[in-house]
Write an enzyme that holds these catalytic residues in place. Structure first.
Site, short mmCIF file in Angstrom:
data_model
loop_
_atom_site.label_atom_id
_atom_site.label_comp_id
_atom_site.label_asym_id
_atom_site.label_seq_id
_atom_site.Cartn_x
_atom_site.Cartn_y
_atom_site.Cartn_z
N GLN A 87 79.51 40.98 30.33
CA GLN A 87 80.70 40.25 30.77
C GLN A 87 80.65 38.78 30.35
OE1 GLN A 87 83.04 41.99 32.45
NE2 GLN A 87 84.50 40.31 32.67
N GLU A 88 79.47 38.20 30.42
CA GLU A 88 79.33 36.77 30.14
C GLU A 88 79.28 36.46 28.65
OE1 GLU A 88 79.41 34.30 32.17
OE2 GLU A 88 79.17 35.23 34.14
#
Length: 461
Positions: free
Chosen positions: A313-314
């Site tokens: 996600q990051e």
């Protein structure tokens, strides 16, 4: 009467207007630039908002904040930020001597020019129609084309008032739909336009420009109000401060600082571009760093697949990227957070160091939710804090308690109030201490990380 305007964002220098007219109110003793330099601190007051000032991942940010921080640094001054609840309080705090300068675009008119000195970088604000612009969508390019169209706005908002006025100017025909639910925010309406759930809404141009960095498929170039000039203000007995701000503004308008701030908040996509080739993943692995995730997940006593989901996600496993907000490395750690955890920001380029820092950060945030008994709920709150900072999550829990929701349950309870932290009536509530948050981002972050984690867990070994 039909008006046509070109939507532009003008950056010019406003002249500080002096007047010989005497004010009836008693002015504060002069606190001008020499007195400010004596105390070595500039106090600025602003509003919490996505375009002015907010705390994100425990770091102060915002377009106005970046500029006033740069001005203070140019004068060798420490910056102290105060936050007002509304524009009226901005004025009151300035007049009472609680602040030296209002770092927020205040609308210029004759009465205000008689009360204050306008200075700094000038903006032009107006309202615009927000519409979707996917391939095949028809674009409304003239306000007359709104006749017969449904435009959705929040009831009793200034957007609703302007739409009613425009409808009268056109002789009627715009179908004005009111969103009456408090749980729907202006940014929710813009997202609904992006998704095609509604066709049109209304927004301030700066807010619309910022939201276009999240939703690239929206069109925001149809104004429905006259442009209004606005800039910062100081007290009339602070002409040296006003002059210094104007000199700084003239220089900054020619340099890279202003361009960088405009790009950061109003142009750069907040949906990270991971289209270029990243590190390869071996068949059967979840990431290039599965062994490291397994090693450090033990410190958290979490499934290692959850750490993999956070990293995806990051960063999509691109370890050398930096987000628009400055988050670095595989786990998206802010430089200030890295230092507080004992890591140098440069060391986050190393995958193992980045994972160590991410785990240490998650352990830090989890401590704030020790009172939540359900371990699965505690994971959700920890993820939310990892995205937004624990202060915003604490605010949302307090809002949930105040309005009868369960402060220990995320879905349908605290998650709803984190979304509402983009609305002034919620983030200005007396129980909130950390101001504005684009809560839909945090809401989506928790949902997406957990959904991907469940998918990873369901895969056969």
């Amino acid at each position: 009467m039909v008006f046509r305007w070109i939507n532009v964002f003008l950056v010019t220098l406003s002249a500080c207007t002096l007047s010989t007219k005497k004010e009836s109110a008693v002015e504060m003793p002069a606190v001008d630039l020499p007195q400010i330099k004596e105390k070595k601190e500039l106090t600025a007051v602003t509003l919490n908002a996505s375009t002015s000032y907010f705390i994100y991942k425990m770091q102060p940010m915002g377009y106005e904040y970046d500029l006033i921080e740069d001005f203070a640094a140019s004068q060798g001054l420490n910056l102290k930020i105060k936050v007002a609840e509304n524009i009226t309080r901005l004025e009151e705090m300035l007049q009472a001597g609680e602040a030296d300068l209002v770092a927020y675009p205040v609308q210029m008119d004759h009465a205000m020019k008689n009360k204050y000195l306008f200075c700094g970088v000038e903006q032009q604000n107006h309202l615009v129609i927000v519409q979707r612009a996917n391939k095949g969508d028809s674009i409304v390019s003239d306000v007359t084309q709104l006749i017969g169209k449904e435009v959705w706005v929040k009831k009793k908002s200034r957007y609703h008032e302007r739409l009613e006025s425009l409808n009268r100017e056109l002789g009627g025909g715009i179908i004005i739909r009111n969103i009456e639910r408090d749980t729907v925010t202006t940014e929710d309406l813009i997202e609904m336009v992006s998704r095609g759930e509604i066709r049109y809404t209304v927004s301030e141009n700066n807010l619309a420009r910022l939201n276009r960095t999240y939703h690239r498929n929206i069109h925001i170039d149809l104004p429905i109000s006259f442009p209004q000039r606005a800039s910062w203000i100081v007290r009339r007995n602070a002409p040296e401060l006003a002059r210094a701000v104007n000199e700084w503004a003239e220089n900054v308008s020619k340099g890279s600082t202003l361009r960088a701030a405009v790009k950061r908040y109003f142009e750069q996509s907040k949906q990270d571009d991971f289209t270029f080739e990243g590190p390869g993943v071996k068949k059967g692995d979840l990431s290039p760093y599965d062994d490291l995730f397994k090693k450090y997940a033990a410190e958290l006593e979490w499934d290692w697949q959850l750490l993999v989901s956070i990293a995806w996600q990051e960063s999509r496993f691109h370890n050398h990227l930096e987000s628009w907000a400055g988050a670095k490395g595989l786990m998206g750690i802010m430089p200030r957070t890295a230092r507080s955890l004992g890591f140098s920001p440069d060391s986050l380029d190393n995958p193992e160091t980045a994972i160590q820092a991410g785990v240490k950060c998650l352990i830090y945030f989890r401590r704030y939710f020790a009172d939540i008994q359900d371990p699965e709920e505690r994971v959700k709150f920890t993820l939310a804090a990892y995205n937004a900072g624990n202060g915003h999550i604490t605010d949302a829990r307090k809002l949930a308690s105040k309005w009868g929701a369960n402060p220990d349950i995320w879905e349908g309870n605290v998650a709803e109030y984190i979304r509402l932290k983009s609305e002034p009536e919620y983030y200005n509530d007396s129980v909130c201490k950390h101001g504005y948050l684009r809560g839909t981002e945090t809401f989506g972050y928790v949902r997406e990380v957990l959904s991907r984690y469940r998918f990873y867990k369901s895969r056969p070994d």
